[in-house]
Each structure stands twice: as C-alpha cells, then as structure tokens.
Design a protein around this motif. Sequence first.
Motif, mmCIF file in Angstrom:
data_model
loop_
_atom_site.group_PDB
_atom_site.id
_atom_site.type_symbol
_atom_site.label_atom_id
_atom_site.label_comp_id
_atom_site.label_asym_id
_atom_site.label_seq_id
_atom_site.Cartn_x
_atom_site.Cartn_y
_atom_site.Cartn_z
ATOM 1 N N PHE A 149 0.821 -1.214 0.000
ATOM 2 C CA PHE A 149 0.000 0.000 0.000
ATOM 3 C C PHE A 149 0.856 1.266 0.000
ATOM 4 O O PHE A 149 0.435 2.307 -0.507
ATOM 5 C CB PHE A 149 -0.926 0.016 1.220
ATOM 6 C CG PHE A 149 -1.983 -1.050 1.196
ATOM 7 C CD1 PHE A 149 -2.937 -1.081 0.200
ATOM 8 C CD2 PHE A 149 -2.016 -2.040 2.177
ATOM 9 C CE1 PHE A 149 -3.922 -2.068 0.172
ATOM 10 C CE2 PHE A 149 -2.988 -3.025 2.163
ATOM 11 C CZ PHE A 149 -3.946 -3.040 1.154
ATOM 12 N N ASP A 150 2.066 1.176 0.583
ATOM 13 C CA ASP A 150 2.944 2.341 0.636
ATOM 14 C C ASP A 150 3.482 2.718 -0.735
ATOM 15 O O ASP A 150 4.034 3.816 -0.910
ATOM 16 C CB ASP A 150 4.120 2.079 1.580
ATOM 17 C CG ASP A 150 3.692 1.976 3.033
ATOM 18 O OD1 ASP A 150 2.577 2.426 3.356
ATOM 19 O OD2 ASP A 150 4.471 1.431 3.851
ATOM 20 N N GLU A 187 -1.505 0.832 14.950
ATOM 21 C CA GLU A 187 -1.359 1.861 13.933
ATOM 22 C C GLU A 187 -0.645 1.263 12.725
ATOM 23 O O GLU A 187 -0.185 0.128 12.743
ATOM 24 C CB GLU A 187 -0.553 3.048 14.490
ATOM 25 C CG GLU A 187 -1.192 3.768 15.672
ATOM 26 C CD GLU A 187 -2.458 4.515 15.266
ATOM 27 O OE1 GLU A 187 -2.621 4.769 14.053
ATOM 28 O OE2 GLU A 187 -3.275 4.837 16.143
ATOM 29 N N HIS A 188 -0.536 2.081 11.699
ATOM 30 C CA HIS A 188 0.198 1.682 10.504
ATOM 31 C C HIS A 188 1.641 1.330 10.873
ATOM 32 O O HIS A 188 2.268 2.017 11.681
ATOM 33 C CB HIS A 188 0.197 2.825 9.490
ATOM 34 C CG HIS A 188 0.975 2.522 8.254
ATOM 35 N ND1 HIS A 188 0.432 1.819 7.204
ATOM 36 C CD2 HIS A 188 2.254 2.805 7.911
ATOM 37 C CE1 HIS A 188 1.345 1.702 6.252
ATOM 38 N NE2 HIS A 188 2.458 2.285 6.653
ATOM 39 N N ARG A 189 2.166 0.275 10.270
ATOM 40 C CA ARG A 189 3.533 -0.157 10.553
ATOM 41 C C ARG A 189 4.398 0.046 9.329
ATOM 42 O O ARG A 189 3.947 -0.087 8.187
ATOM 43 C CB ARG A 189 3.537 -1.638 10.966
ATOM 44 C CG ARG A 189 2.740 -1.908 12.226
ATOM 45 C CD ARG A 189 2.598 -3.385 12.500
ATOM 46 N NE ARG A 189 3.885 -4.034 12.737
ATOM 47 C CZ ARG A 189 4.017 -5.327 13.000
ATOM 48 N NH1 ARG A 189 2.960 -6.107 13.063
ATOM 49 N NH2 ARG A 189 5.213 -5.848 13.209
ATOM 50 N N ALA A 190 5.671 0.345 9.559
ATOM 51 C CA ALA A 190 6.606 0.538 8.451
ATOM 52 C C ALA A 190 6.990 -0.787 7.814
ATOM 53 O O ALA A 190 7.321 -0.844 6.626
ATOM 54 C CB ALA A 190 7.847 1.269 8.939
ATOM 55 N N ALA A 191 6.989 -1.873 8.582
ATOM 56 C CA ALA A 191 7.379 -3.182 8.068
ATOM 57 C C ALA A 191 6.575 -4.267 8.774
ATOM 58 O O ALA A 191 6.147 -4.103 9.920
ATOM 59 C CB ALA A 191 8.874 -3.411 8.273
ATOM 60 N N TYR A 192 6.382 -5.377 8.058
ATOM 61 C CA TYR A 192 5.579 -6.501 8.555
ATOM 62 C C TYR A 192 6.365 -7.800 8.371
ATOM 63 O O TYR A 192 7.263 -7.880 7.537
ATOM 64 C CB TYR A 192 4.269 -6.603 7.775
ATOM 65 C CG TYR A 192 3.317 -5.451 7.977
ATOM 66 C CD1 TYR A 192 2.244 -5.555 8.856
ATOM 67 C CD2 TYR A 192 3.469 -4.260 7.280
ATOM 68 C CE1 TYR A 192 1.353 -4.509 9.036
ATOM 69 C CE2 TYR A 192 2.588 -3.200 7.452
ATOM 70 C CZ TYR A 192 1.533 -3.337 8.331
ATOM 71 O OH TYR A 192 0.661 -2.298 8.506
#
Length: 409
Positions: free
Chosen positions: A192-193, A319-324
């Motif tokens: 999505f980013d 919240e939104h995370r930078a990495a998964y």
Amino acid sequence: MTAVSRARRADAGYSRPISPTERGYLAGALVTPPMAIQVCVEGQGGVTAEELRRAVAAASDACPGARLVKRGNRWVDSGIAPPVVEADGTALDRRAFDTPGSELLSRPFTPVKGPNCEALLLSGDPATIVFRAFHAVMDGKGVMTWAQEVFRALRGEQPVGAPSVETETGFIKRFGTSAAAPGPAPGCRSPFDRLPAAPEGDYAAAPGVPWLWRRRTVEGNHNALVARTAAAMCALMPQEDCRFMVPVNIRRHDPSVASTANLSLPLFVDVPAGGDRAQIQGLLLRAMFERQELSSAGAFPVTSSGMAPTLGAARATREHRAAYPCTLVISDLGKVDLDALSGGGFTAATAYSLPMHVPYAPAFLTVYQPPGRTEISLSCRNEPDMGAKADALLDLIEEELTGPPTRTG
C-alpha cells in the motif's frame, strides 16, 4: 462402519485437543477479532429460517466440529446446534461491506460459552447465506465442508459427515519432512505504501472502524493464482524482497481424513527483489513438493508462542507499521461446486470468503473460483486513503490475471 455411523459415534463424545495452530488463533482473536472464517453463498430463491435451522442442526450432527466449546485445553461438543440469525441485508454493500448489515460480519465469538459457528440468513438481492466460524475451531476447508453438509440436508440427502478428531500434530507425525523450518521473519514493506495517495480523508469505512473488506469479481477462471497475485506485488515493489504466506490444506497428505478442524498450515514463499510469475511459481511448487508447510508448525507468525511478539506489537501500536513479517497472505481456496451449495429452493450463483484481519501482514487475500469467475476478497486496516488503495491493489491483481505475464527487474 459408514460415515454416518462414525459421525454419530463421534457426536456422542466428540472432543479433540486444542492444537498449536488453534492456540495461535485464540490469542489472535484478542487483538484482531473476530478471527473468523466467513463463506458467503449468493444465489436465487431462498429457504426459510426454520428450514435452514433444521438443516444446520442435521449438518452439525454429522459435523460435530461445528458445535465446539472450549474446556481447558480441549474442544468439546456442546451438543447445541449453531444458531441461524436472520438479518436485513437489503442495504448491505456486498462489494465494500461498509453499509448497514456489515456489523454482523464483525461480531466476535466466545470460545468457552459458544457458539463458535453460526449461519446468517440475509434478506435482499441477491439472497445470501453466510457461514461463519471462529478460526480456532475450523479452517476454510472445514467451513466449506460444513456448508456443503447443510445444503445436503436441505436437498434431503444423507449426510457424509466429518467426524475425525485428528489435528495438524498427527499429520506432522505421520507425514513430517526434513525440510528446514522457515527462517526469521523479514521486515517486509507494505505494498500500500507504493500506491499513490487518495484524496485526503478518504476512509473506506467510518473513522474508528478498524478494518475494511473489499471484494472483486474477475471474469474467467485462472491458474497459478498465488504466483500471479504475488507477481503483481513484486512488480509494484521491484526493489524489495518479499515474503508471502500461503495457507495449505494438509488434508492433501491423507484425503481420507474427514474433518472440519484447522488442518491448514502456512508456506512461506521468500521472493528476492525482481521476482516474476515463473520464478514465484517455481518456488511455490518446490515448497509444496518438499511439504514445507509441515515444517512451519510452531513458527512465527501463526502458531504456538511465535504469535506473541506480533500480538504484543499490534496491541501496543494499533497503527500503521513501516514493516511486517509478511508482504501479503494469499489463500487460494480453489474451485467451487455451486451444485453442492444449492438446495431447498436456493440455487447458488457464486461464493466468496471474507478474509480475517491479521496483525502480521498489511493485507489478507482469499480467492474462490466458481465456474466462469474468480472471486477475490481483501481485508486490511482502515486508515486514510485505504479505500482507494485497496481498490487500486485489486486493480493490479486483476490486470495480472487477465493480462500478459508481468516481468520485473
């Protein structure tokens, strides 16, 4: 002994251990409820609520896994048929699921008290029956097995039954492999980013609703669905290594096991930057051949104590995370026999599954293939821009399925 007599014998005292995978889903439901498998069957005609209640009761006699409650470290047959809930579905948007009626699809289950399965009978056009199950008691194949048994009862046919109490632990003991367990979870960027921003304040659902669903119907049936979907993500992020989590039905190792339990384990497909459809399909086929899913039990992120770090992070941030840990979860649920989902005056036209909400991937995709169409559903966190971005992500997947092969690198 016939399947029916086995089902009756199991019904009299059906019980099984809560497996490592199921313990993971029990924990996951505390953070990302409802942790449900939801199979939606749309069609024409209809059945009355009373007819459906009788069919659900008969099917659950044959599939006692639909009546489970938690007792200590075991699942036990409560003997109580799952409820049939009538609801007004006339306003429900069956593409975005963000209109009145969608709240029923977000209701959590209560493991100890029960029920942990139910059927929703939605009014409106098209006629819709939704089979809901807490993922800690059933996997996707299990819910479809139970749903088909309900329609068998509606047609007045004898039940086949799914009385087995086997768990994935037994399959691992019988068919385990020397394949290496999955390596440490990488830090995967969210696809999505990489998508353009939508108009400011564009929420797919009302602010405060944590999750959203989107459904897309693609014309035709398509092969190599997992590889092609993953290839679309790799093309979007050509400089990124990606890890895809692919649930695999381990009944494939012993098709004689008739069970509604969680007999699915994940494959983790690691694709280096620049991967394309052919490369991903090769990695997936090799993993299947090596039975790598049988080496994933106890591995992060869906089983045993490996779930804890992800759950803790999700609980702390929400919240939104930078990495998964994973780029995407892709669950290919296979072909759909619409005749097996028809009966009692109801004729199925299509079926699809609404994915779970999970903390370890930015999105979860499920795919069913009824004749002549491919039903893709997506779940992800509801944040600004996510309505448009979810649609854009499905656009990319549709283009990959219907267009020429994507090449990257």
